[in-house]
Scaffold this active site. Structure first.
Site, PDB file in Angstrom:
ATOM      1  N   GLU A  14       0.814  -1.150   0.100  1.00 41.95           N
ATOM      2  CA  GLU A  14       0.077   0.010   0.098  1.00 41.95           C
ATOM      3  C   GLU A  14       0.921   1.386  -0.181  1.00 41.95           C
ATOM      4  O   GLU A  14       0.433   2.308   0.226  1.00 41.95           O
ATOM      5  CB  GLU A  14      -1.048  -0.017   1.123  1.00 41.95           C
ATOM      6  CG  GLU A  14      -1.907  -1.223   0.893  1.00 41.95           C
ATOM      7  CD  GLU A  14      -2.818  -1.790   2.175  1.00 41.95           C
ATOM      8  OE1 GLU A  14      -3.971  -0.888   2.312  1.00 41.95           O
ATOM      9  OE2 GLU A  14      -2.263  -2.361   3.085  1.00 41.95           O
ATOM     10  N   SER A  59      -6.528  -3.172   1.805  1.00 43.22           N
ATOM     11  CA  SER A  59      -7.037  -2.524   0.193  1.00 43.22           C
ATOM     12  C   SER A  59      -7.458  -3.797  -0.623  1.00 43.22           C
ATOM     13  O   SER A  59      -7.446  -3.608  -1.893  1.00 43.22           O
ATOM     14  CB  SER A  59      -5.959  -1.982  -0.150  1.00 43.22           C
ATOM     15  OG  SER A  59      -5.545  -0.671   0.383  1.00 43.22           O
ATOM     16  N   TYR A  71     -13.714  -2.979  -7.435  1.00 38.27           N
ATOM     17  CA  TYR A  71     -12.848  -2.105  -6.733  1.00 38.27           C
ATOM     18  C   TYR A  71     -11.967  -1.302  -7.845  1.00 38.27           C
ATOM     19  O   TYR A  71     -11.014  -0.550  -7.548  1.00 38.27           O
ATOM     20  CB  TYR A  71     -11.849  -3.052  -5.873  1.00 38.27           C
ATOM     21  CG  TYR A  71     -12.730  -2.872  -4.639  1.00 38.27           C
ATOM     22  CD1 TYR A  71     -12.527  -2.000  -3.462  1.00 38.27           C
ATOM     23  CD2 TYR A  71     -13.751  -3.970  -4.566  1.00 38.27           C
ATOM     24  CE1 TYR A  71     -13.347  -1.838  -2.559  1.00 38.27           C
ATOM     25  CE2 TYR A  71     -14.339  -3.950  -3.105  1.00 38.27           C
ATOM     26  CZ  TYR A  71     -14.326  -2.835  -2.345  1.00 38.27           C
ATOM     27  OH  TYR A  71     -15.118  -2.928  -1.052  1.00 38.27           O
ATOM     28  N   ARG A  82     -11.015   2.804  11.758  1.00 39.97           N
ATOM     29  CA  ARG A  82     -12.362   2.771  10.616  1.00 39.97           C
ATOM     30  C   ARG A  82     -12.726   1.162  10.612  1.00 39.97           C
ATOM     31  O   ARG A  82     -11.628   0.497  10.680  1.00 39.97           O
ATOM     32  CB  ARG A  82     -11.749   2.826   9.165  1.00 39.97           C
ATOM     33  CG  ARG A  82     -13.042   3.256   8.347  1.00 39.97           C
ATOM     34  CD  ARG A  82     -12.710   3.231   6.876  1.00 39.97           C
ATOM     35  NE  ARG A  82     -12.557   2.135   6.455  1.00 39.97           N
ATOM     36  CZ  ARG A  82     -11.425   1.722   5.638  1.00 39.97           C
ATOM     37  NH1 ARG A  82     -10.581   2.542   5.204  1.00 39.97           N
ATOM     38  NH2 ARG A  82     -11.253   0.556   5.133  1.00 39.97           N
ATOM     39  N   ASP A  86     -14.901  -1.705   9.340  1.00 37.45           N
ATOM     40  CA  ASP A  86     -15.686  -2.089   8.066  1.00 37.45           C
ATOM     41  C   ASP A  86     -16.506  -3.069   8.349  1.00 37.45           C
ATOM     42  O   ASP A  86     -16.481  -4.137   9.128  1.00 37.45           O
ATOM     43  CB  ASP A  86     -14.710  -2.711   7.069  1.00 37.45           C
ATOM     44  CG  ASP A  86     -13.633  -1.633   6.477  1.00 37.45           C
ATOM     45  OD1 ASP A  86     -14.213  -0.442   6.572  1.00 37.45           O
ATOM     46  OD2 ASP A  86     -12.591  -2.198   5.702  1.00 37.45           O
ATOM     47  N   GLU A 135     -13.707  -6.059   9.725  1.00 36.24           N
ATOM     48  CA  GLU A 135     -12.625  -5.696  10.327  1.00 36.24           C
ATOM     49  C   GLU A 135     -12.315  -4.267  10.985  1.00 36.24           C
ATOM     50  O   GLU A 135     -13.023  -3.795  10.417  1.00 36.24           O
ATOM     51  CB  GLU A 135     -11.431  -5.922   9.152  1.00 36.24           C
ATOM     52  CG  GLU A 135     -11.795  -4.888   7.975  1.00 36.24           C
ATOM     53  CD  GLU A 135     -10.193  -4.606   7.244  1.00 36.24           C
ATOM     54  OE1 GLU A 135      -9.224  -4.657   7.508  1.00 36.24           O
ATOM     55  OE2 GLU A 135     -10.564  -3.557   6.159  1.00 36.24           O
ATOM     56  N   ASN A 164      -9.474  -0.991  11.023  1.00 37.87           N
ATOM     57  CA  ASN A 164      -8.180  -0.684  10.421  1.00 37.87           C
ATOM     58  C   ASN A 164      -7.710   0.671  11.371  1.00 37.87           C
ATOM     59  O   ASN A 164      -8.440   1.429  11.720  1.00 37.87           O
ATOM     60  CB  ASN A 164      -8.568   0.032   8.954  1.00 37.87           C
ATOM     61  CG  ASN A 164      -9.094  -0.998   8.238  1.00 37.87           C
ATOM     62  OD1 ASN A 164      -8.539  -1.690   7.434  1.00 37.87           O
ATOM     63  ND2 ASN A 164     -10.469  -0.775   7.805  1.00 37.87           N
ATOM     64  N   GLY A 174      -6.792   5.382   5.196  1.00 36.76           N
ATOM     65  CA  GLY A 174      -6.498   6.095   4.156  1.00 36.76           C
ATOM     66  C   GLY A 174      -6.997   7.520   4.402  1.00 36.76           C
ATOM     67  O   GLY A 174      -7.976   7.817   5.080  1.00 36.76           O
TER      68      GLY A 174
HETATM   69  N1  ADP Z   1     -17.633 -12.021   4.439  1.00 31.51           N
HETATM   70  C1  ADP Z   1     -17.434 -10.900   3.221  1.00 31.51           C
HETATM   71  N2  ADP Z   1     -19.181 -10.981   2.722  1.00 31.51           N
HETATM   72  C2  ADP Z   1     -19.150 -10.043   1.756  1.00 31.51           C
HETATM   73  N3  ADP Z   1     -18.241  -9.092   1.359  1.00 31.51           N
HETATM   74  C3  ADP Z   1     -17.066  -9.293   2.106  1.00 31.51           C
HETATM   75  C4  ADP Z   1     -16.702 -10.109   2.707  1.00 31.51           C
HETATM   76  N4  ADP Z   1     -15.420 -10.116   3.207  1.00 31.51           N
HETATM   77  C5  ADP Z   1     -14.713  -8.986   2.517  1.00 31.51           C
HETATM   78  N5  ADP Z   1     -15.866  -8.460   1.647  1.00 31.51           N
HETATM   79  C6  ADP Z   1     -15.781  -7.598   0.675  1.00 31.51           C
HETATM   80  O1  ADP Z   1     -14.352  -7.295   0.548  1.00 31.51           O
HETATM   81  C7  ADP Z   1     -14.068  -5.932   0.795  1.00 31.51           C
HETATM   82  C8  ADP Z   1     -12.647  -5.915   1.873  1.00 31.51           C
HETATM   83  O2  ADP Z   1     -12.731  -6.968   2.612  1.00 31.51           O
HETATM   84  P1  ADP Z   1     -12.056  -6.665   4.260  1.00 31.51           P
HETATM   85  O3  ADP Z   1     -12.241  -7.697   5.128  1.00 31.51           O
HETATM   86  O4  ADP Z   1     -12.662  -5.265   4.725  1.00 31.51           O
HETATM   87  O5  ADP Z   1     -10.484  -6.381   4.076  1.00 31.51           O
HETATM   88  P2  ADP Z   1      -9.589  -5.403   3.481  1.00 31.51           P
HETATM   89  O6  ADP Z   1     -10.271  -3.991   3.398  1.00 31.51           O
HETATM   90  O7  ADP Z   1      -8.471  -5.069   4.626  1.00 31.51           O
HETATM   91  O8  ADP Z   1      -8.809  -5.803   2.135  1.00 31.51           O
HETATM   92  C9  ADP Z   1     -15.095  -5.594   2.030  1.00 31.51           C
HETATM   93  O9  ADP Z   1     -15.170  -4.216   1.865  1.00 31.51           O
HETATM   94  C10 ADP Z   1     -16.230  -6.226   1.163  1.00 31.51           C
HETATM   95  O10 ADP Z   1     -16.734  -5.439   0.101  1.00 31.51           O
HETATM   96 MG    MG Z   2     -11.624  -3.153   4.509  1.00 31.40          MG
END
Ligand code: ADP
Ligand code: MG
Length: 316
Positions: free
Chosen positions: A13, A149, A219, A258, A260, A274, A276, A280
């Site tokens: 990142e 990310s 994304y 933050r 999520d 999760e 953070n 960002g």
């Molecule tokens: N169990 C889940 N069900 C649905 N969408 C998910 C799930 N896990 C991750 N995502 C999608 O992927 C994105 C990134 O996952 P996340 O767990 O926040 O990890 P990071 O942001 O650290 O890469 C989330 O914002 C969501 O859009």
């Molecule tokens: Mg996330």
């Protein structure tokens, strides 16, 4: 004040961090501080010592900045710094650690299994995948435990897609999370410490255009737009903010974080994905949007984080 802005680093990142750092430097300049930019690398300790800063602003995302390493070193060097301490960073950075803590505390998080790559190589874990898939259902979300990310996150639609997703995730980390997929809305709750304790900012919703399972596309720049405050019923907003604050307290965050979450369409239930510790700070990042909507402009946000870091020194 002399403020060292820690940015860049070796993580995946890096580019995001450089953009966060540049914006923070501009804000600090406007606030009348003296800025010492530090691109974090092999000479980190020497450069921090040479900077002789009153405080360090941590604008490092990913490993280094979010896994607690830099915080440990700053403590050792006696330099106060913005944001969470090493313990909270360690707990948030490893999604397996965080999710175990959430589950133990009764905070809703999607069902999951966390396996080290060595379990596949040495314990025949692949033989347990059918049982796991039966428990979690399809699609199964496969992601590296320690990454950000959305790097390495895959939705495996069927059993045939799981091995490839595992390989993809294991190129980012040797610990892999397999998680129940939650179909619904993608929410982020930023929390900012204030004089009256931590406060949840207005919620940001990430709204994808197109196929929700097409993760890569979703994304891509321009394929997702953000709405803040998210259009949610007041009670859902309140619940999400309370959950995020509970996560903050449980994991021991400080300064800013933050959280999520997903709002499941079928059930209306919230589930925490999760937290953070170094969100960002770029022009398009979620925390600055949330702060703005909450009446805290970017300079104010940066100034507050610096002041809090300094106040902690005074208090200890
Ligand atoms: N169990 C889940 N069900 C649905 N969408 C998910 C799930 N896990 C991750 N995502 C999608 O992927 C994105 C990134 O996952 P996340 O767990 O926040 O990890 P990071 O942001 O650290 O890469 C989330 O914002 C969501 O859009
Ligand atoms: Mg996330």
């Amino acid at each position: 004040m002399r403020v060292a802005v820690l940015k860049g680093g070796r993580s995946l990142e890096r580019q995001v961090s450089l953009r966060s750092g540049a914006r923070v430097e501009d804000a600090l300049g406007r606030l009348g501080h003296e800025v010492v930019p530090v691109d974090v690398g092999g000479d980190f300790v020497d450069r921090v010592r040479a900077a002789a800063a009153d405080v360090a602003f941590v604008a490092l995302h990913g490993a280094d900045g979010e896994d607690g390493t830099v915080q440990e070193l700053l403590a050792l060097l006696d330099v106060p710094y913005t944001g969470s301490g090493p313990a909270a960073c360690v707990r948030c950075w490893d999604k397996a650690v965080a999710k175990h803590a959430l589950r133990d505390a009764g905070i809703p998080t999607p069902e999951f299994f966390a396996l080290d790559a060595s379990a596949f190589a040495e314990l025949g874990a692949a033989r347990a995948l059918p049982a796991l898939e039966e428990r979690l259902g399809f699609p199964v979300v496969v992601k590296p435990a320690r990454q950000g990310s959305a790097l390495g996150v895959r939705f495996a639609r069927d059993a045939g897609a799981v091995p490839g997703a595992l390989v993809a995730a294991s190129s980012y980390d040797d610990r892999i999370l397999l998680e129940r997929h939650v179909a619904g809305r993608d929410l982020a709750v930023s929390i900012l410490d204030g004089p009256d304790g931590p406060q949840a900012l207005p919620i940001v919703e990430a709204i994808p255009e197109g196929d929700e399972y097409d993760f890569e596309a979703r994304y891509e720049i321009g394929r997702t737009h953000f709405e803040c405050p998210a259009r949610l019923p007041a009670d859902v907003t309140a619940r999400a903010q309370e959950l995020a604050l509970a996560v903050w307290r449980l994991l021991g965050c400080r300064g800013v974080a933050r959280v999520d979450l997903m709002l499941e369409a079928a059930t209306g239930e919230l589930a925490v994905l999760e937290a953070n510790t170094v969100p960002g700070l770029t022009a398009t990042s979620l925390l600055p949007q949330a702060a703005e909507a909450g009446g805290v402009d970017f300079d104010d946000l940066v100034g507050r984080l610096v002041d809090q870091a300094l106040a902690r020194v005074g208090a200890s």
